[in-house]
Design a protein around this motif. Structure first.
Motif, short mmCIF file in Angstrom:
data_model
loop_
_atom_site.label_atom_id
_atom_site.label_comp_id
_atom_site.label_asym_id
_atom_site.label_seq_id
_atom_site.Cartn_x
_atom_site.Cartn_y
_atom_site.Cartn_z
N LYS A 165 0.83 -1.20 0.00
CA LYS A 165 0.00 0.00 0.00
C LYS A 165 0.87 1.26 0.00
N VAL A 166 1.95 1.24 0.81
CA VAL A 166 2.85 2.40 0.84
C VAL A 166 3.49 2.62 -0.52
N ASP A 169 1.04 3.92 -2.97
CA ASP A 169 0.73 5.30 -2.63
C ASP A 169 1.83 6.23 -3.11
N ASN A 173 -0.69 3.57 -8.68
CA ASN A 173 -1.07 2.30 -9.29
C ASN A 173 -1.30 2.50 -10.78
N HIS A 615 8.46 11.79 -1.26
CA HIS A 615 7.03 11.67 -1.55
C HIS A 615 6.19 12.44 -0.52
N TYR A 616 6.50 12.26 0.76
CA TYR A 616 5.71 12.92 1.79
C TYR A 616 6.11 14.37 2.03
#
Length: 692
Positions: A165-166, A169, A173, A615-616
């Motif tokens: 999932k990480v 994210d 996808n 990314h964050y």
């Protein structure tokens, strides 16, 4: 990019560190110390300060220092952690104080431990827990913080699904349309899928394949069963059978008409009509008799129930009288006992005499001591005698009155009991008479029920039965003369019908064989149709698997392009040709959990942190445990806190061992000094080699 830098970290009485201050000056630093000297404790304290857990995500870890028996070393201490951070160049402080709560109960001289308190401060301002959490959440979420501060967290703490999932994210996808567009062979899938996803359509296809395969396995068995049950009709002709059957049926009709003519005599017909009328009359008589009898039975049953109820009432009254007599007997016994007791009490009271010797008065005045006159002494004695006689008389009168009342009560109770006993005698006579009435009514009911059950005892019914028997005798006499002719014709008809039955059986064989051939043809056509459908589904399944392989290749390439060293395997081939969803981290082809050394694990973790930080849009202090395993850490923009176990003395370069031996006088003293040095947790703004 938002940046969080640890300026200082102060610990007081936290997990065995009494007082320790980590001053980083906003730089990356190395912390040296042997195992169990508190290096990991620093990371635990930093995580606990912000998120109330240790670095292993536990909320129930022990903050206080424990001895070898697991007992708290010292109570009453304040356990404090304070961090000074620079968040986007703004200075922020966070502080938590964990204390024991001791309460002195009323009446007790000593205080008792009753729990813990935690105090929270942000920029030296006291805060409540929810306010403190809001301040921390305003900096960075817990999940992102753990991903960006611990190189091992992504690979060792997160489950594969969470890791996938990480990554999805971070890298995004792929849509089904993008995957289909990447491979020309997948073009038919756009029309095949419709509104379904690949995963859903694959489930549908696999379910349909299983059902079709089951049917295909059953069809050959069904065809074989049909062939084995098909009769042999090679020597039969359907047209000839139909002609023969028609001819025989015509002959049966002719013989039947002949039989009817023989059996139809005029007088016999009249007798038979009268016989049918008599049978109808018998049924009518039987119904009428039964109807009248049932009404009489119901009326008599009601009479029996009424009489039984009256007998039951009499029995209940008699039982109540018996209970009343018993009650009177008990009351009479109590009254007679009371009378006897009062007689004894009267005689005892009547026999009492005035005790003269007990009432001799002092002849001297009790006040002045002078002798009293004789008349006064005598008057006092007479007064006491008079009082005694009056008391005795009153007592005897009271006892006499109570005795008379008890005797009167006894007479009254006996009279009442006698009246009840007289009434019971009358009730017993009435009950005996009523029981006799019940027995007579029950006997009559039984007789009526027997009459209803057997109507043949009725004279009218018996007369009709006899008339029917007489007519039947007359009919048999009329028919005896034509019996032989009838028997012969009936025999011929039976033979013809047997022949028809045989021919009908052959005809049925031909029809069964035709139906079986038709069923075999239907099963064969169904088998061809199912085989074609199975091939179509096989092709669609191939397309879905080819889609998955294309998506795997595209997705892994897309994700791996975001990282310098780390590579990810998101799918694993299975023995059945399918793909299993996984999330394995690789470095130079070696799985993270399958043989990768500590140095590579740490650098792979840092590589992942670099990408996630981009990314964050965050960088936070990275705590690298077991950093001594890495000779060269990869570059990172984040502040790094290296937790290092220094090497053993004998693993130092020989020239370093010699230099230290000269400084301390001998090899043994240099080795002991090195061990003492390593037992202390210490901070240095240089790398390991420089420290050596």
């Amino acid at each position: 990019m938002r940046q969080i830098i640890l300026q200082s970290l102060t610990l007081s009485n936290f997990k065995g560190l009494r007082d320790f201050v980590l001053e980083t000056d906003g730089e990356s630093v190395s912390l040296f110390g042997d195992n169990a000297t508190g290096k990991t404790t620093l990371f635990d304290s930093f995580v606990w300060l912000l998120f109330h857990k240790d670095s292993n995500n536990r909320t129930d870890f022990e903050i206080k220092e424990l001895d070898e028996n697991g007992q708290v070393v010292q109570h009453g201490l304040e356990h404090t952690v304070e961090a000074v951070l620079f968040v986007d160049r703004r200075r922020r402080t966070f502080k938590k104080i964990f204390t024991e709560k001791w309460t002195k109960k009323r009446g007790s001289a000593t205080a008792e431990f009753t729990g813990h308190n935690t105090s929270y401060y942000v920029d030296d301002v006291p805060k409540k827990l929810n306010e403190y959490k809001a301040e921390v959440d305003g900096l960075i979420s817990e999940d992102i913080f753990k991903l960006l501060t611990n190189p091992a967290y992504f690979n060792e703490k997160l489950k594969p699904d969470a890791r996938r999932k990480v990554l999805l994210d971070v890298c995004g996808n792929l849509t089904d349309a993008e995957v289909i567009a990447s491979n020309n062979e997948l073009a038919p899938l756009a029309d095949i899928l419709g509104d379904r996803s690949i995963a859903d359509h694959k489930k549908v296809v696999e379910a349909q394949r299983r059902e079709i395969n089951k049917e295909l396995e059953k069809i050959p068995i069904r065809i074989d069963e049909a062939r084995r049950t098909m009769p042999d009709t090679s020597d039969l002709d359907a047209e000839l059978l139909a002609e023969d059957i028609e001819t025989l049926r015509s002959r049966v009709d002719t013989k039947t008409a002949e039989l009817n003519r023989i059996q139809s005599g005029g007088e016999v017909s009249v007798k038979e009509i009268r016989l049918r009328e008599i049978n109808a009359e018998l049924i009518d008589i039987q119904q009428r008799i039964q109807l009248d009898g049932l009404q009489a039975v119901n009326d008599q049953r009601e009479q029996v129930m009424r009489l039984r109820g009256e007998a039951s009432d009499l029995q209940a009254r008699l039982s109540a009288g018996l209970r009343e007599v018993e009650q009177y007997k008990r009351q009479i016994e109590r009254a007679e006992s009371q009378t006897a007791r009062l007689k004894e009490e009267w005689h005892a009271a009547n026999g009492l005499e005035f005790p003269v010797h007990e009432h001799q008065h002092d002849k001297n005045c009790p006040t002045c001591g002078q002798a009293l006159p004789a008349d006064q002494v005598q008057a006092a004695q007479d007064k006491e005698l008079e009082d005694f006689n009056l008391s005795k008389s009153q007592r005897l009168e009271r006892i006499s009155e109570e005795g008379k009342a008890a005797a009167e009560e006894t007479r009254t109770l006996k009279n009442s009991m006698f009246k009840v006993e007289e009434g019971m005698t009358e009730l017993e006579q009435k009950l005996a008479a009523k029981k006799a009435e019940v027995s007579a009514a029950e006997a009559k009911l039984s007789d009526l029920q027997a009459a209803v059950a057997d109507p043949t005892e009725n004279p009218q019914y018996q007369a009709k039965q006899q008339e029917a028997a007489n007519i039947q005798t007359e009919i048999e006499k009329l028919r005896s003369s034509s019996t032989d002719a009838v028997t012969a014709v009936q025999s011929e008809i039976r033979v013809l019908r047997a022949q028809i039955a045989d021919l009908e059986a052959d005809k049925a064989k031909i029809e069964q064989a035709a139906a079986t051939e038709k069923r075999i043809a239907e099963l064969t056509a169904q088998e061809r149709k199912l085989a074609a459908e199975y091939e179509r589904l096989e092709h669609e399944l191939f397309l879905t698997e080819e889609f998955t392989r294309s998506k795997v290749s595209l997705l892994e390439s897309k994700i791996n392009s975001k990282f310098r060293y780390a590579r990810f395997r998101l799918f694993k081939p299975q023995l059945n040709g399918g793909l299993e969803d996984v999330c394995d981290t690789l470095y130079n082809g070696v799985p993270y959990e399958g043989g990768l050394n500590n140095a590579a694990r740490i650098n792979v973790g840092l590589d992942i942190i670099n990408t996630l930080g981009q990314h964050y849009g965050f960088s936070a202090p990275i705590f690298v445990d077991n950093a001594e395993a890495v000779t060269q850490l990869i570059d990172t923009e984040a502040q790094m806190i290296r937790l290092v176990v220094p090497p053993a003395f004998n693993s130092l370069p020989e020239e370093v061992q010699e230099e230290l031996s000269k400084q301390h006088g001998s090899y043994e003293e240099a080795e002991a000094a090195w061990r003492d040095r390593n037992k202390q947790l210490r901070l240095e703004h240089n790398n390991m080699q420089e420290a050596i």
